[in-house]
Design an enzyme around this catalytic site. Sequence first.
Site, PDB file in Angstrom:
ATOM      1  N   GLU B 188       0.807  -1.228   0.000  1.00  0.00           N
ATOM      2  CA  GLU B 188       0.000   0.000   0.000  1.00  0.00           C
ATOM      3  C   GLU B 188       0.836   1.272   0.000  1.00  0.00           C
ATOM      4  OE1 GLU B 188      -0.644  -2.597   1.951  1.00  0.00           O
ATOM      5  OE2 GLU B 188      -2.713  -3.171   1.521  1.00  0.00           O
ATOM      6  N   HIS B 257      -9.604  -4.869  11.779  1.00  0.00           N
ATOM      7  CA  HIS B 257     -10.363  -4.704  10.539  1.00  0.00           C
ATOM      8  C   HIS B 257     -11.684  -3.970  10.750  1.00  0.00           C
ATOM      9  CE1 HIS B 257      -7.496  -7.720   9.211  1.00  0.00           C
ATOM     10  NE2 HIS B 257      -7.890  -7.559   7.972  1.00  0.00           N
TER      11      HIS B 257
END
Lengths: 335, 452
Positions: B188, B257
Site C-alpha cells: 500500500e 479490521h
Amino acid sequence: MNDGASVTDKGRNDPGLSTAELEHAFHDMLLIRRFEEKAGQLYGMGLIGGFCHLYIGQEAVVVGVQLALKQGDKIITSYRDHGQMLAAGMDPRGVMAELTGRATGYSHGKGGSMHMFSREKNFYGGHGIVGAQVALGIGLAFANKYRGTDEVSIAYFGEGASNQGQVYESFNLAALHKLPCVFVIENNRYGMGTSVERASASKELWRNGEPWGIPGKQIDGMDVSAVNTATKEAVAYCRAGKGPYLLEMSTYRYRGHSMSDPAKYRARTEVDEIRQKRDPIDHVRNELLAAGIEEEKLKKIETDVKAVVADASQFAETSPEPDPSELYTDVLVEA
Amino acid sequence: MAVQILMPALSPTMTDGKLVRWLKKEGDAVSPGDVIAEIETDKATMEVEAVDDGVIGKILVPEGTENVTVNTPIAILTEEGETVPETAASATPAEPAKSGPAKVAPEATTAPAVPEKSVSESEKDWGETEEVTVREALRDAMALEMRRDQDVFLLGEEVAQYQGAYKISQGLLDEFGEKRVLDMPITEHGFTGMAVGAALTGLKPIVEFMTMNFSMQAIDHIINSAAKTLYMSGGQMGCPIVFRGPNGPAARVGAQHSQCYGSWYAHVPGLKVVAPWSAADAKGLLRAAIRDPNPVIFLENEILYGQKFSCPVDDDFILPIGKAKIERQGEDVTLVGFSISVGTALAAADLLAEEGINAEVINLRSLRPLDIETIVGSVKKTSRLVTVEEGWPFAGIGAEIVMQVIEHAFDWLDAPPVRVAGIDVPMPFAANLEKLALPQPDWVVNAVRKLV
Ligand SMILES: Cc1ncc(C[n+]2csc(CCOP(=O)(O)OP(=O)(O)O)c2C)c(N)n1
Ligand SMILES: [Mg+2]
C-alpha cells in the site's frame, strides 16, 4: 539478470562531455555552489529560517544527470533540492525568494526551502518525508508509460533514504511494471549524523535492486563526466522500455546536514581532504584547462555566476512577504 | 571594496554566541568555503565559513569574546592590495541585514458565518430510478467515468483478475484492459505513492484499498504527498485522485479490521472526504469524486455493498460533494448520520414516530466539506441534536458537528446535543460484544427521549 551491473565505474570509456558541455557543467555547478553559499549567508543573517539543506559538494551529480536528459523527462527529489532546481533551469530569483519566504518565490512563500515545484521544468519537488519521493517518482514514470511517451523520470534519494521500506516497494513495482525510472542514490556518506556504515547492512547500495533484476552501477559522483556517461546509459535503458535502473553516486556534502548541524560525527580532516582532492568543481575546471580553455573564460563564467546570485539575493530580499490572504488560498483547487 | 563579516546565526533560535577562535589572522587570504572562525552557541560549536574572496583586513571581535550579538561585524574583508578603512563602520556590511517587511498578524480564527438557507431546498429530480445495490452503483460510477475520461484508471489489490476483493470492480478489467485496471502487489505504501505521483502529472487514479484499515500503511502519501502539495506549490500542482474502499466495522472481523477513519481524514485540509449511504449516494458521489481536481477520500461500507436502493438511471446523474441530504423531514429533533449510521438514524426515527416524536434525519454524504448549513438550518427548526456514527466518540465527527452547532445555533438549542457513537474500545470479536460496541437504533431513541 542484471545486465549493466558493474563495480566502481570511475573511468569513462565513451567520449564523455564535449568541451562546450563541460563549460555548461562548470557554469551550472558553480551557480549551485555560489547560490548555496549565498543561501548559507542569508541564513546566517536571519533572512532564511527553519531548515535549509545545502547541496555544496554534490554539484556534479545533478548537473551530470541533467545533461543526459531531454525535454519532458521528470525529476523528483528530497528536501536537499536547490541544486536540482537550478540544474533543471528554474530561475534562481524564484528559488531564493522561496527560501526567504517571499511572495515572488516559486510557491509564493508557502513551500520554503524543502518544497518547490515547477511544471514547466518538470520538477516535481521538494519532499520532506525521507523516501517518499521514490514512490512518487515511480508514479511519474508510471504516467510517462501510461501516456505512451518515451520520457523517463529521475528519483533522487540519499543513502539514508535507501533504507526506507517504500524504496523497496518502489523497486518491486517499477521492475514489475517496467517503469522508466532512474533511481539515483546520492550517497554522501551520512544521513544527518549517521554514517552509511552505521545504517546499512548492504555495503553496495548500487546492488540493492538486484533481487528485482534492476541493473545498478556505482559512479564517482564527484566527476560530472562519469555521472553523465552513466546516466545516459541508464536513461537509454529506460527509454527502450526495459524498466528501471539504479545509479549510486558516491559523493559528499561539505556542509552540515542542515544549517544548525555542528557536524561532530566526522572529522574536519575528512571534509578537507575531499575538498582538496575530489572537489567536483576543481575537477571540471582542470578538465577544461586541460582541454585548452583559457583561464580568462572561466573567470568570466565566475563573474557572471556571481552576478546572477547577487541579483537573486537582492531580488529575494526586496520582494514582499506573501499577502496575508495567501494563507487561505491553494488548499483546494476550486472546481 | 571592503566588506564586513557579520556574526552569523547558526540556528533559527540563536541570538548571540561566543567567538571561540579565529582560524585566520589579519592579512590571510580567504576564499569561499574556508573556515575562518569557530563560534559557540548554547547548543554547539560551529564553524564560520567565508563566502567571498578577499583578505582578512581587520579582526573586530577578538577570540574569546562572549555574547556577540548576531549580525555584529566581526571582521573586515578587503580585496587584495586594498587598505582597511579607518573606521570599521565605513566598511559596507556584507549584505545589509534588512529587517523583513512588516508582518501582518493573521486574523484570529472565527467561525465562518453560515448563510441562511431554506431547509426545504430539495435536490434536483433525476427522473426514472431502478433498484440497484451499492456494489453495482460503485462499479457503474467507475465504468461511466472511465469511459468518459482516458486519464482515469483503477489500481489496487485484487481489483483486476479477481474482480475486486468485494467484487466492486466486476467487469472493469474486461472492458478497460490491464492498462487501466491494475492489480497491485500487497504494498500500500508503495502503490499509493506511485498513484499520487501519477496524479501530480495530471492523471486521475482511483486507488482501491481492500479496506480503509490498510490505508494506514499509506497515510503518509495521502496526507503529506496528496493533500499538501497544492498548497506547498503555491497552487501549481494539484492532485486529482480518489482513495476508496470499505470503511468502518464490518461483521465479526475483529479490532484491526473494524475502524472508522472518518474523523482521521476529515481532519486534514487539502482533502475532501465523502461517505455515501445509499446506492444513489454511492454512484452520484463517486462520479463527483473522480471528476474532482482534488484528492478525495471515499469511505464505503462493506455491510451496505449488498443493499438495494433506488438510483436514478440517467447517464448524467451526479451529486455534488459537500451537500447533505435530508432523508426524512421532522420538527422535534435532528438526527445526523453518515454512511451506515444513516440507516440507524432512520430506524430510530421510525421507532420515535410510534411515540409521536417526529425526527428529521440528515444524511451527511460529505464529511469535508461539511454541510453545516443544512445541519444548522435543521437545528434551528427542531432545537435538538443527536449525532450518530460508528466511529469512536473522542474527537469524532459528532464532536465536530456539535461544536459547530454550538458556534452557529447556540441560542436555538433547547437541550445539550448528544453524541451516539461506537463504544470507546477496540472492536471485540464475540458476536454479543460486537453488537454492544456499535450504535443501535434504540441507543438513538433513548438519547432522544432524554432531550424531548
Ligand atoms: C520519514 C522521515 N524520517 C526522518 C526524517 C528526518 N530526516 C530528515 S533528513 C534525514 C537524513 C536523510 O539522509 P539521506 O537520505 O542520506 O539524505 P541527505 O540528507 O544525506 O541528502 C532525516 C533522518 C524525515 N524527514 N522523514
Ligand atoms: Mg546522505
